[in-house]
Design a protein around this motif. Structure first.
Motif, PDB file in Angstrom:
ATOM      1  N   PHE A  62      77.223   8.162  -3.646  1.00 43.09           N
ATOM      2  CA  PHE A  62      76.442   8.294  -2.655  1.00 43.09           C
ATOM      3  C   PHE A  62      76.442   9.677  -1.896  1.00 43.09           C
ATOM      4  O   PHE A  62      76.048   9.706  -0.738  1.00 43.09           O
ATOM      5  CB  PHE A  62      76.945   7.444  -1.562  1.00 43.09           C
ATOM      6  N   ILE A  63      76.904  10.864  -2.486  1.00 43.51           N
ATOM      7  CA  ILE A  63      76.711  12.076  -2.097  1.00 43.51           C
ATOM      8  C   ILE A  63      75.212  12.477  -2.017  1.00 43.51           C
ATOM      9  O   ILE A  63      74.557  12.255  -2.728  1.00 43.51           O
ATOM     10  CB  ILE A  63      77.071  13.069  -3.188  1.00 43.51           C
ATOM     11  N   GLY A  64      74.744  13.053  -0.625  1.00 45.26           N
ATOM     12  CA  GLY A  64      73.675  13.127  -0.115  1.00 45.26           C
ATOM     13  C   GLY A  64      72.918  11.855   0.537  1.00 45.26           C
ATOM     14  O   GLY A  64      71.843  12.101   0.965  1.00 45.26           O
ATOM     15  N   LYS A  65      73.704  10.953   0.505  1.00 50.64           N
ATOM     16  CA  LYS A  65      72.972   9.618   1.127  1.00 50.64           C
ATOM     17  C   LYS A  65      73.885   9.281   2.603  1.00 50.64           C
ATOM     18  O   LYS A  65      74.761  10.060   3.002  1.00 50.64           O
ATOM     19  CB  LYS A  65      73.486   8.528   0.196  1.00 50.64           C
ATOM     20  N   SER A  66      73.251   8.597   3.382  1.00 50.67           N
ATOM     21  CA  SER A  66      73.823   8.339   4.710  1.00 50.67           C
ATOM     22  C   SER A  66      75.053   7.689   4.471  1.00 50.67           C
ATOM     23  O   SER A  66      75.011   6.844   3.653  1.00 50.67           O
ATOM     24  CB  SER A  66      72.756   8.024   5.644  1.00 50.67           C
ATOM     25  N   LEU A  92      89.135  11.785   0.492  1.00 52.05           N
ATOM     26  CA  LEU A  92      88.366  13.045   0.284  1.00 52.05           C
ATOM     27  C   LEU A  92      87.008  12.539  -0.711  1.00 52.05           C
ATOM     28  O   LEU A  92      87.083  11.654  -1.745  1.00 52.05           O
ATOM     29  CB  LEU A  92      89.148  13.921  -0.751  1.00 52.05           C
ATOM     30  N   VAL A  93      85.897  13.138  -0.371  1.00 51.13           N
ATOM     31  CA  VAL A  93      84.651  12.477  -1.130  1.00 51.13           C
ATOM     32  C   VAL A  93      84.637  13.712  -2.453  1.00 51.13           C
ATOM     33  O   VAL A  93      84.658  14.925  -2.140  1.00 51.13           O
ATOM     34  CB  VAL A  93      83.452  12.856  -0.440  1.00 51.13           C
ATOM     35  N   GLY A  94      84.596  13.108  -3.663  1.00 48.69           N
ATOM     36  CA  GLY A  94      84.814  13.829  -4.788  1.00 48.69           C
ATOM     37  C   GLY A  94      83.392  13.743  -5.698  1.00 48.69           C
ATOM     38  O   GLY A  94      82.478  13.326  -4.948  1.00 48.69           O
ATOM     39  N   LYS A  95      83.175  14.783  -6.459  1.00 50.61           N
ATOM     40  CA  LYS A  95      81.883  15.076  -7.349  1.00 50.61           C
ATOM     41  C   LYS A  95      81.180  13.604  -7.870  1.00 50.61           C
ATOM     42  O   LYS A  95      80.046  13.536  -7.840  1.00 50.61           O
ATOM     43  CB  LYS A  95      81.965  16.148  -8.165  1.00 50.61           C
ATOM     44  N   GLU A  96      82.084  12.783  -8.260  1.00 48.08           N
ATOM     45  CA  GLU A  96      81.720  11.627  -8.853  1.00 48.08           C
ATOM     46  C   GLU A  96      81.213  10.428  -7.769  1.00 48.08           C
ATOM     47  O   GLU A  96      80.674   9.582  -8.335  1.00 48.08           O
ATOM     48  CB  GLU A  96      83.092  10.846  -9.532  1.00 48.08           C
ATOM     49  N   TYR A  97      81.469  10.607  -6.606  1.00 47.48           N
ATOM     50  CA  TYR A  97      80.985   9.822  -5.702  1.00 47.48           C
ATOM     51  C   TYR A  97      79.646   9.352  -5.686  1.00 47.48           C
ATOM     52  O   TYR A  97      78.621  10.407  -5.652  1.00 47.48           O
ATOM     53  CB  TYR A  97      81.272  10.318  -4.311  1.00 47.48           C
ATOM     54  N   GLU A 111      84.004  21.999  10.479  1.00 43.53           N
ATOM     55  CA  GLU A 111      83.017  21.144  11.425  1.00 43.53           C
ATOM     56  C   GLU A 111      83.938  19.904  11.414  1.00 43.53           C
ATOM     57  O   GLU A 111      84.423  19.361  10.347  1.00 43.53           O
ATOM     58  CB  GLU A 111      81.847  20.910  10.701  1.00 43.53           C
ATOM     59  N   HIS A 112      83.961  19.559  12.637  1.00 45.95           N
ATOM     60  CA  HIS A 112      84.613  18.120  12.877  1.00 45.95           C
ATOM     61  C   HIS A 112      83.574  17.156  13.454  1.00 45.95           C
ATOM     62  O   HIS A 112      83.116  17.360  14.655  1.00 45.95           O
ATOM     63  CB  HIS A 112      85.826  18.154  13.897  1.00 45.95           C
ATOM     64  N   ILE A 113      83.217  16.222  12.916  1.00 42.88           N
ATOM     65  CA  ILE A 113      82.154  15.323  13.226  1.00 42.88           C
ATOM     66  C   ILE A 113      82.789  14.130  13.854  1.00 42.88           C
ATOM     67  O   ILE A 113      83.242  13.363  13.177  1.00 42.88           O
ATOM     68  CB  ILE A 113      81.129  15.093  11.947  1.00 42.88           C
ATOM     69  N   THR A 114      82.458  13.915  15.188  1.00 48.86           N
ATOM     70  CA  THR A 114      83.221  12.846  15.780  1.00 48.86           C
ATOM     71  C   THR A 114      82.174  12.566  16.938  1.00 48.86           C
ATOM     72  O   THR A 114      81.933  13.499  17.883  1.00 48.86           O
ATOM     73  CB  THR A 114      84.478  13.056  16.356  1.00 48.86           C
ATOM     74  N   PRO A 115      81.919  11.393  17.429  1.00 46.80           N
ATOM     75  CA  PRO A 115      81.777  10.192  16.344  1.00 46.80           C
ATOM     76  C   PRO A 115      80.737  10.456  15.133  1.00 46.80           C
ATOM     77  O   PRO A 115      80.008  11.271  15.375  1.00 46.80           O
ATOM     78  CB  PRO A 115      81.413   9.034  17.318  1.00 46.80           C
ATOM     79  N   VAL A 116      81.011   9.334  14.285  1.00 44.11           N
ATOM     80  CA  VAL A 116      80.002   9.844  12.991  1.00 44.11           C
ATOM     81  C   VAL A 116      78.877   8.541  13.156  1.00 44.11           C
ATOM     82  O   VAL A 116      78.982   7.621  13.460  1.00 44.11           O
ATOM     83  CB  VAL A 116      80.749   9.224  11.830  1.00 44.11           C
ATOM     84  N   ALA A 117      77.485   9.174  13.330  1.00 45.73           N
ATOM     85  CA  ALA A 117      76.450   8.433  13.191  1.00 45.73           C
ATOM     86  C   ALA A 117      76.169   7.859  11.898  1.00 45.73           C
ATOM     87  O   ALA A 117      76.529   8.281  11.046  1.00 45.73           O
ATOM     88  CB  ALA A 117      75.237   9.323  13.769  1.00 45.73           C
ATOM     89  N   ASN A 118      75.344   6.718  11.802  1.00 43.06           N
ATOM     90  CA  ASN A 118      74.983   5.816  10.790  1.00 43.06           C
ATOM     91  C   ASN A 118      74.267   7.007   9.886  1.00 43.06           C
ATOM     92  O   ASN A 118      74.133   6.817   8.715  1.00 43.06           O
ATOM     93  CB  ASN A 118      74.246   4.757  11.240  1.00 43.06           C
ATOM     94  N   THR A 119      73.437   7.870  10.417  1.00 40.44           N
ATOM     95  CA  THR A 119      72.453   8.498   9.688  1.00 40.44           C
ATOM     96  C   THR A 119      73.370   9.771   9.233  1.00 40.44           C
ATOM     97  O   THR A 119      72.727  10.462   8.327  1.00 40.44           O
ATOM     98  CB  THR A 119      71.245   9.170  10.504  1.00 40.44           C
ATOM     99  N   THR A 120      74.695   9.982   9.409  1.00 42.75           N
ATOM    100  CA  THR A 120      75.238  11.276   9.100  1.00 42.75           C
ATOM    101  C   THR A 120      75.308  11.377   7.275  1.00 42.75           C
ATOM    102  O   THR A 120      75.792  10.383   6.684  1.00 42.75           O
ATOM    103  CB  THR A 120      76.534  11.307   9.365  1.00 42.75           C
ATOM    104  N   VAL A 121      74.845  12.485   6.761  1.00 42.57           N
ATOM    105  CA  VAL A 121      74.680  12.460   5.274  1.00 42.57           C
ATOM    106  C   VAL A 121      76.000  12.943   4.567  1.00 42.57           C
ATOM    107  O   VAL A 121      76.589  13.968   5.446  1.00 42.57           O
ATOM    108  CB  VAL A 121      73.507  13.475   4.930  1.00 42.57           C
ATOM    109  N   LEU A 122      76.428  12.072   3.594  1.00 38.83           N
ATOM    110  CA  LEU A 122      77.775  12.560   2.926  1.00 38.83           C
ATOM    111  C   LEU A 122      77.778  13.648   2.074  1.00 38.83           C
ATOM    112  O   LEU A 122      76.481  13.860   1.381  1.00 38.83           O
ATOM    113  CB  LEU A 122      78.331  11.277   2.326  1.00 38.83           C
ATOM    114  N   LYS A 123      78.617  14.781   2.196  1.00 37.74           N
ATOM    115  CA  LYS A 123      78.555  15.599   1.024  1.00 37.74           C
ATOM    116  C   LYS A 123      79.932  15.807   0.453  1.00 37.74           C
ATOM    117  O   LYS A 123      80.844  15.286   0.772  1.00 37.74           O
ATOM    118  CB  LYS A 123      78.631  17.178   1.945  1.00 37.74           C
TER     119      LYS A 123
END
Length: 592
Positions: free
Chosen positions: A230-234, A223-228, A256-268
Motif C-alpha cells: 500500500f505504498i502510495g495509498k492512503s 517500519l514501512v518496507g519496499k515490499e508493502y 517530519e512528525h505527522i500527528t494526528p494522522v488523517a485517513n487521507t494521509t498517503v503512506l511512503k
C-alpha cells in the motif's frame, strides 16, 4: 393525604440523585431532563422551569468565568507560584508556602483554573525533589475549597444561595459575610492538612517521567518496507484504521512528525508508524508483508520530548462523556491523538477507539501544532504538558495585571456597597472588552456553559420541591427528629444532609435542593433564614470525602494516583471539623 404531584416529585428526585451518583449521563443533562419532566406533567409552569436562567446568582457566575479566564490567560498565577515554591524540599514547609496563598487567591477567583494551573507545577517540583505528588495534590484541592468559603464570590455555591435569597425578596449576603465562618474553617483546615492530613495520604510515586515510561507497555513502532503493497495509498485504503486492539497515532517521516494522522494521509517507503493500544494484538501487523516491527518500547516518544506529549483529565461537563473515542472525531476536533487512557489509576488495555470515556479519565495524548489553539477547556483539563509552556510576552502579562486591578476595584466597590456584585462584575467585563484584554470569542470560550445550565436547571428542581410539599415534608421530618435536642441539633442536621448530598451529586444541585428545605425549617421554627442559608452554602461547598463531589477533587484524582478510600481517609475528618466549626459559629453568632 398528599397529592400525586408530591409522590411524583419525590420519586423523580430520588431517581435523579441515583442517576447522578451512578453517572448515567452528564449532570446537566440529568437535571435538565428532570425539569423538563416536571414541565410536561404540569408540576412546573414554563416561567418556573426557566426562571433560573435569569437568576442573579447564575448571571454573576457567568461573569466570573470571564474574569477568571482573563487572569488565567496571562499566566500571572503560574509565574507567581513557580517563584514561590523554590526552596528546600520540606513537605510541611512546602505545604505552608503553597496552601496559604492559595486559600487567599481562591477567595476571589474560580478554584478550578487554580488547581489546573498548579497541578503540573507541583508534579514537576515533586519529581525534582523525589517527593510523592500524592502528598500534595489533595491538600491543593482542599485548600481551594476552603478558601472559596471566605467571600461571596469565592465559590459558585455561595452565589447560588445568594440568588435564591434575592428571589425570596431578601437582600442576600454581603461580600465578606461568609468570612465569619470561612476564615476560621480555613485556618483550622490548613492546620489539619499541614500537620496531620498529609500523613494520612499515600506515597504514590506518580511522576511525569513514569507516565511516559509506561509508553513502553502500549506503544509500538512499525517500519514501512519496499515490499508493502500500500505504498502510495492512503491510511484508509491500507485499512490501518480497523486493526484489532491497535490505533495509528503518528507517522514519523524523516524529520517530519505527522500527528494526528488523517485517513487521507498517503503512506511512503521508510515511514515509521506509531501504534498504541494492546500490544499483544500485533500479530495482524507482523504477518503483513512489508511491515517490520522495530520495537514495542515507544522509544521515539521517550527520546523526543519535543513531540508534545500531554496529559489531561476528562471533565464532569465534557462533550466526550459516555461516547466511544472513535465516535468523538477526536483527531480533527482537537488536533491530537490519544495514546492511552487511565481510569482509577489503571491503564485501560483495549483498543483506544472502543473506550467509552468517563469523567476523571486521564488521557495521554500526542498533540499537533494547533492543539493549543483549539477550544478544549470544557472537555478536559490539561494537567501535565510534558514540554515547557511557551513564554508569555510582556503585553500579555500587562493585560493580566490590568485584569487583576479591575478585579480589585470591583471587590472594593462591592465591599463599600457602592455597586451590587452583578453590576460590578458586569462593569469589569465591559472594561476587559474596551481595553482589548479579551475578545468576545474568548469570553464565550471561558464561560462554562454546562455549569450554568446545570445550576439554572437546578432552580426548577427547587421550585418543584417547594411547590409540591416535598420541602415541607422533609422539614417536618428534620424538626420532628431534632427539635427535642434543641436548635443546635436542627442546624447540625441541615448541614449534614446538605453535605451528604454534595458528596454524591454536585455542590450546586445540593444547595438548590436543600435551600427550600432549610427555608421551610426557618419558617416553621420562626428563625432568621440567613444563618440557615449560610449553613447550606458552606455545607454544599465543603466536599472532601469523595472525588466526585467537587470538580477540583476530580482533577487531582488521577495525577495523584489516588483511590476512592484516600478521599474518605483524609476527607471525613476534615468534613467533621468543618461541620462542627461552622454549626458552632452560626449558632452563637446568629441564633443563640
Amino acid at each position: 393525604m398528599f397529592e400525586w404531584e408530591f409522590y411524583f416529585v419525590l420519586f423523580s428526585i430520588a431517581a435523579m440523585i441515583a442517576c447522578l451518583i451512578w453517572e448515567i449521563k452528564s449532570p446537566e443533562l440529568i437535571i435538565a431532563s428532570t425539569v423538563v419532566l416536571f414541565l410536561l406533567t404540569g408540576i412546573l409552569t414554563p416561567k418556573e422551569a426557566i426562571n433560573g436562567f435569569s437568576n442573579e446568582g447564575v448571571m454573576t457566575i457567568g461573569l466570573l468565568f470571564i474574569i477568571a479566564g482573563a487572569v488565567e490567560k496571562s499566566k500571572i498565577v503560574e509565574s507567581f507560584f513557580n517563584r514561590l515554591i523554590k526552596g528546600p524540599p520540606t513537605t510541611r514547609l512546602f505545604l505552608f508556602k503553597l496552601l496559604t496563598p492559595i486559600t487567599s487567591l481562591s477567595a476571589f477567583m474560580n478554584n478550578t483554573p487554580i488547581v489546573i494551573t498548579l497541578t503540573p507545577i507541583i508534579r514537576k517540583w515533586c519529581e525534582k525533589h523525589n517527593i510523592s505528588p500524592s502528598k500534595l495534590l489533595i491538600p491543593l484541592s482542599y485548600a481551594t475549597i476552603l478558601g472559596g468559603t471566605i467571600t461571596l464570590m469565592g465559590t459558585s455555591t455561595n452565589l447560588v444561595v445568594h440568588g435564591l435569597l434575592v428571589e425570596k425578596g431578601m437582600s442576600g449576603f454581603s461580600f465578606f459575610q461568609f468570612a465569619i465562618i470561612g476564615v476560621p474553617i480555613t485556618i483550622v483546615g490548613l492546620l489539619y492538612l499541614i500537620f496531620l492530613g498529609y500523613k494520612l495520604l499515600p506515597n504514590n510515586q506518580v511522576t511525569i517521567n513514569s507516565t511516559i515510561e509506561n509508553l513502553r507497555e502500549y506503544v509500538c513502532e512499525i517500519l514501512v518496507g519496499k515490499e508493502y503493497a500500500f505504498i502510495g495509498k492512503s491510511v484508509e485504503e491500507a485499512k490501518l484504521r480497523n486493526l484489532k486492539g491497535l490505533f495509528l497515532v503518528s507517522i514519523i517521516r524523516d524529520s517530519e512528525h505527522i500527528t494526528p494522522v488523517a485517513n487521507t494521509t498517503v503512506l511512503k517507503h521508510g515511514d515509521r508508524l506509531l501504534f498504541s493500544g494492546d500490544i499483544s494484538t500485533l500479530s495482524e501487523l507482523q504477518q503483513t508483508k512489508g511491515l517490520n516491527l522495530l520495537t514495542n518500547q515507544g522509544t521515539y516518544f521517550l527520546s523526543k520530548p519535543q513531540n508534545r506529549l500531554v496529559e489531561a483529565v476528562v471533565s464532569h461537563h465534557s462533550s466526550l462523556l459516555y461516547k466511544k473515542l472513535k465516535d468523538t472525531h477526536f483527531r480533527s476536533k482537537f488536533n491530537a491523538a490519544v495514546l492511552a487512557v487511565h481510569r482509577k489509576n489503571h491503564h485501560i488495555k483495549t483498543k483506544i477507539g472502543e473506550i467509552e470515556l468517563k469523567a476523571g479519565d486521564i488521557l495521554l495524548m500526542a498533540v499537533g501544532q494547533d492543539f493549543y489553539k483549539n477550544d478544549h477547556h470544557k472537555d478536559f483539563y490539561l494537567i501535565s504538558p510534558v514540554t515547557p509552556n511557551t513564554l508569555v510576552d510582556k503585553n500579555t502579562k500587562r493585560k493580566g495585571w490590568v485584569s487583576l486591578f479591575l478585579l480589585l476595584c470591583m471587590i472594593t466597590l462591592v465591599t463599600l456597597k457602592v455597586l451590587s456584585i452583578i453590576t460590578a462584575l458586569g462593569l469589569a467585563v465591559v472594561m476587559l472588552f474596551l481595553f482589548k484584554i479579551i475578545t468576545p470569542s474568548e469570553a464565550r470560550r471561558y464561560i462554562q456553559w454546562n455549569v450554568l445550565i446545570l445550576i439554572a436547571s437546578s432552580f426548577g428542581i427547587g421550585v418543584a420541591i417547594l411547590k409540591t410539599g416535598v420541602a415541607t415534608w422533609v422539614a417536618n421530618l428534620v424538626i420532628g427528629n431534632t427539635a427535642s435536642f434543641g436548635i443546635f441539633a436542627t442546624i447540625l442536621a441541615i448541614y449534614f444532609l446538605t453535605n451528604v448530598f454534595t458528596e454524591v451529586i454536585t455542590n450546586n444541585a445540593a444547595a438548590v435542593i436543600m435551600f427550600p428545605i432549610a427555608y421551610e425549617i426557618s419558617e416553621k421554627m420562626q428563625l432568621n433564614p440567613i444563618p440557615l442559608a449560610v449553613i447550606v452554602a458552606i455545607a454544599a461547598s465543603a466536599s472532601f470525602s469523595t472525588p466526585i463531589g467537587y470538580q477540583t477533587n476530580l482533577i487531582v484524582y488521577g495525577p495523584g494516583g489516588y483511590s476512592f478510600k484516600d478521599y474518605l481517609k483524609v476527607g471525613i475528618p476534615l468534613n467533621l471539623i468543618t461541620m462542627f466549626v461552622t454549626v458552632t459559629i452560626v449558632y452563637f453568632i446568629w441564633i443563640y
